[in-house]
Enzyme design. Structure first.
Site, PDB file in Angstrom:
ATOM      1  N   TRP A   1     -20.031  14.352  12.267  1.00 30.22           N
ATOM      2  CA  TRP A   1     -19.069  14.126  11.193  1.00 30.22           C
ATOM      3  C   TRP A   1     -19.379  14.994   9.976  1.00 30.22           C
ATOM      4  O   TRP A   1     -20.541  15.134   9.589  1.00 30.22           O
ATOM      5  CB  TRP A   1     -19.102  12.658  10.744  1.00 30.22           C
TER       6      TRP A   1
ATOM      7  N   THR B   1       0.872  -1.171   0.000  1.00 30.89           N
ATOM      8  CA  THR B   1       0.000   0.000   0.000  1.00 30.89           C
ATOM      9  C   THR B   1       0.909   1.222   0.000  1.00 30.89           C
ATOM     10  O   THR B   1       2.020   1.171   0.550  1.00 30.89           O
ATOM     11  CB  THR B   1      -0.887   0.045   1.255  1.00 30.89           C
TER      12      THR B   1
ATOM     13  N   GLU C   1      -5.549  -3.573  -1.595  1.00 31.05           N
ATOM     14  CA  GLU C   1      -6.002  -4.798  -0.918  1.00 31.05           C
ATOM     15  C   GLU C   1      -7.124  -5.511  -1.662  1.00 31.05           C
ATOM     16  O   GLU C   1      -7.462  -6.639  -1.335  1.00 31.05           O
ATOM     17  CB  GLU C   1      -6.504  -4.468   0.492  1.00 31.05           C
TER      18      GLU C   1
ATOM     19  N   LYS D   1     -14.294  15.614  12.389  1.00 29.70           N
ATOM     20  CA  LYS D   1     -15.144  15.432  13.568  1.00 29.70           C
ATOM     21  C   LYS D   1     -15.356  16.793  14.219  1.00 29.70           C
ATOM     22  O   LYS D   1     -14.454  17.333  14.853  1.00 29.70           O
ATOM     23  CB  LYS D   1     -14.483  14.469  14.563  1.00 29.70           C
TER      24      LYS D   1
HETATM   25  P1  ADP Z   1      -3.459   4.206  -0.494  1.00 31.80           P
HETATM   26  O1  ADP Z   1      -4.306   3.558   0.579  1.00 31.80           O
HETATM   27  O2  ADP Z   1      -2.064   4.301  -0.088  1.00 31.80           O
HETATM   28  O3  ADP Z   1      -4.029   5.508  -1.025  1.00 31.80           O
HETATM   29  P2  ADP Z   1      -4.732   2.669  -2.518  1.00 31.80           P
HETATM   30  O4  ADP Z   1      -4.489   3.091  -3.903  1.00 31.80           O
HETATM   31  O5  ADP Z   1      -4.875   1.247  -2.234  1.00 31.80           O
HETATM   32  O6  ADP Z   1      -3.529   3.222  -1.696  1.00 31.80           O
HETATM   33  O7  ADP Z   1      -5.990   3.494  -2.030  1.00 31.80           O
HETATM   34  C1  ADP Z   1      -7.221   2.952  -1.724  1.00 31.80           C
HETATM   35  C2  ADP Z   1      -8.122   4.029  -1.234  1.00 31.80           C
HETATM   36  O8  ADP Z   1      -8.389   4.998  -2.244  1.00 31.80           O
HETATM   37  C3  ADP Z   1      -9.501   3.565  -0.818  1.00 31.80           C
HETATM   38  O9  ADP Z   1      -9.485   3.024   0.470  1.00 31.80           O
HETATM   39  C4  ADP Z   1     -10.307   4.839  -0.889  1.00 31.80           C
HETATM   40  O10 ADP Z   1     -10.147   5.628   0.280  1.00 31.80           O
HETATM   41  C5  ADP Z   1      -9.683   5.569  -2.042  1.00 31.80           C
HETATM   42  N1  ADP Z   1     -10.513   5.394  -3.246  1.00 31.80           N
HETATM   43  C6  ADP Z   1     -10.305   4.563  -4.269  1.00 31.80           C
HETATM   44  N2  ADP Z   1     -11.270   4.710  -5.205  1.00 31.80           N
HETATM   45  C7  ADP Z   1     -12.128   5.649  -4.739  1.00 31.80           C
HETATM   46  C8  ADP Z   1     -13.346   6.232  -5.221  1.00 31.80           C
HETATM   47  N3  ADP Z   1     -13.867   5.913  -6.410  1.00 31.80           N
HETATM   48  N4  ADP Z   1     -13.947   7.153  -4.429  1.00 31.80           N
HETATM   49  C9  ADP Z   1     -13.442   7.517  -3.246  1.00 31.80           C
HETATM   50  N5  ADP Z   1     -12.295   7.014  -2.746  1.00 31.80           N
HETATM   51  C10 ADP Z   1     -11.645   6.087  -3.478  1.00 31.80           C
END
Ligand code: ADP
Length: 562
Positions: free
Chosen positions: A442, A181, A328, A437
């Protein structure tokens, strides 16, 4: 009673063999560092992959060994995507934009034995090479003899390699690939994909209503191959027999648009910030590009502002599809295709649905849960999104301390705060760590920033919650204006006042030249929070009523374990 079907393991060699048998003439085009575009047929790319596998075997790479890549997107990276898993080893894509500290941590933690590095990235690699504890061989792509002493040349390995049969009895549950990640919210964690998870993910994203590409398409993944498998595009395009296009190191809007025009790209994907830049370039100079073949633009990795979707559709006739996912989840978990029921809905309703994260893919199950239990699909409130399915991580690599991300009944806790409506469309309201918060309630930072990005004068906006002496946290908006535009903080607040309760409106609006981004192009909220840490502490008299008390609290709940 057992079924009497062949127990064919679902492995990546099946993709390679299918493409060789049926799509050998289709093209993988990639832009080299000298800007020229090199075009190789799949037969050659996969033949080279077999020879690379032969050479890696000769170098002593064995089943389960981790072979890391430190590369841009190009045909050599596609070759490695096949060579390594098809010989039973594990391809570990490294995010080239991380710092030396994180990269050496990740490589040592993964136990990488070989690393394949682009020549143009050698200076970045040199910054952490000395700290690597497990790497035995360094291989340089486009080498010209450059590289650390003893480094091997990629092309020489291809020339010398004995083609690998790709027939090793790989079991489908063996590891095929690894990706950490990007550490947006903490120390990088390793996700290990199996052959089975990759193959099932590939099959499902190829369906209509997902990526849906076929042998008639030309696919340009703008998303890097080191960012969650380029969302599965390289394997999906190869399996489908679609042509592939890779941008190499040139990811600026003009270069991408030129490549899309010259290669007649039909499908492409990337994060919102890239597409915001592309939109500005198209607004300036649309006539310079021929995007008529383009059918499919998938944007994801961060929330896609409705204004961006509208602007592409209304000003350039380009339909955007939003996808949600995570490293993930391999990464695609949901897609915002419009169902048949919504096909005749008013445009505003359609845009609102396209701006959601979409419906879960087949084989992926989702739920939102808080301390009261699993919430109904009625779009109310905000609670943590949990997910399960055959391409969702069941654990992180060698990280027993992360067990709390997995529930006892077999779900992965995404860390995203969401709601799901009756039609099954997920709306990501925020990351649990970014939700603001305020006064015990929220506020969704994503909703605010998307609304600000709906202003015609605004290019980009990020909203963060900062410590506040009275309300716990209050929102600060950072706004980047479009070239030549002017705007005021009051105008931003007025724009928001028509859509949100008064207590949601940002107490601070700062106009800035740029917003810090993460290594994969998302807003770097942790850095913004650090930079403005004392913003409200310093400029606010703790006794003064700077933020109105909550007038109309929305239903908001707390996460379990939050
Ligand atoms: P990192 O966690 O380091 O940013 P990732 O690329 O795995 O790496 O990111 C996943 C995260 O990106 C998700 O948990 C979410 O918060 C965000 N995300 C991915 N796609 C979307 C989407 N279409 N809308 C909102 N958030 C998104």
């Amino acid at each position: 009673m057992h079924g009497l079907m062949m127990d064919v393991p679902l492995t990546i060699p099946l993709i390679a063999r299918h493409a060789e048998a049926l799509h050998g003439g289709k093209i993988v085009a990639s832009r080299s560092p000298d800007r020229s575009v090199r075009r190789l047929p799949y037969a050659e790319v996969l033949g080279r992959a077999r020879r690379l596998a032969g050479s890696l075997r000769h170098l002593g790479v064995r089943r389960g060994d981790r072979v890391a890549t430190f590369c841009w997107n190009h045909h050599q990276h596609v070759e490695i995507y096949f060579a390594v898993p098809c010989m039973g080893a594990v391809v570990h894509t490294l995010n080239i934009r991380l710092g030396p500290e994180e990269l050496s941590y990740i490589m040592n933690h993964a136990g990488d034995t070989v690393v394949i590095v682009d020549r143009v990235l050698l200076p970045a690699f040199e910054r952490f090479r000395d700290r690597l504890t497990s790497v035995r061989e360094v291989i340089v792509v486009d080498g010209n003899g450059d590289g650390p002493p003893g480094a091997l040349d990629y092309e020489s390995l291809i020339t010398a390699g004995i083609p690998d049969p790709f027939e090793e009895s790989i079991e489908e549950r063996e590891a095929a690939a690894m990706c950490y990640t990007s550490g947006t919210t903490g120390r990088p964690r390793g996700v290990v994909y199996s052959h089975r998870s990759q193959l099932l993910h590939t099959l499902v994203i190829l369906q209509p209503g997902c990526l849906g590409v076929s042998e008639r398409d030309t696919v340009l993944p703008v998303v890097p191959m080191f960012h969650a498998n380029a969302w599965g595009a390289p394997y999906a395009a190869t399996f489908a027999g679609a042509n592939q296009v890779h941008a190499g190191p040139y990811l600026d809007p003009k270069s991408i648009l030129e490549l899309m025009s010259s290669e007649r790209v039909t499908a492409t994907m990337g994060v919102p910030t890239i597409w915001m830049g592309i939109l500005q370039e198209l607004d300036r100079n649309a006539v310079a590009y021929d995007l008529s073949p383009l059918k499919q633009v998938m944007i994801g990795g961060a929330a896609v502002p409705e204004a961006l979707i509208r602007a592409f559709a209304e000003r350039h006739g380009i339909a955007i599809t939003q996808g949600w996912g995570m490293t993930e989840t391999s990464p695609v978990g949901s897609i915002s295709y419009l169902t048949g029921e919504l096909a005749d809905a008013p445009a505003d309703t359609q845009y609102a649905y396209r701006a959601r994260a979409g419906r879960p893919l087949p084989l992926v199950e989702v739920r939102v849960r808080d301390e009261t239990g699993v919430r109904p699909w009625d779009d109310s409130g905000m609670a943590e999104l949990e997910v399960r399915g055959p391409w969702v991580a069941a654990a992180y690599y060698n990280a027993p301390e992360t067990g709390d991300r997995f529930t006892r009944d077999g779900w992965f806790k995404t860390g995203d705060v969401a709601s799901i409506d009756a039609r099954g469309y997920i709306a990501i309201r925020d990351r649990a760590k970014d939700v603001i918060k305020s006064g015990g309630e929220w506020i969704s930072s994503v909703a605010l920033e998307n609304a600000i990005m709906g202003m015609p004068t605004v290019a980009e906006a990020a909203v963060v919650g900062l410590s506040h002496p009275r309300w716990d946290e209050r929102p600060l908006a950072l706004v980047v204006l479009r070239e030549g535009c002017v705007c005021t903080a009051d105008a931003v607040r007025e724009h928001l006042a028509s859509q949100f309760p008064k207590w949601w409106l940002p107490d601070g609006v700062e106009f800035v030249p740029a917003i810090p981004k993460t290594s994969v192009g998302k807003f770097q909220k942790r850095e913004i929070r650090d930079r403005y840490r004392d913003y409200f502490g310093q400029c606010v008299d703790p006794g003064a009523p700077v933020a109105a008390a909550p007038e109309r609290p929305v239903a908001a709940t707390k996460l379990p374990n939050a």
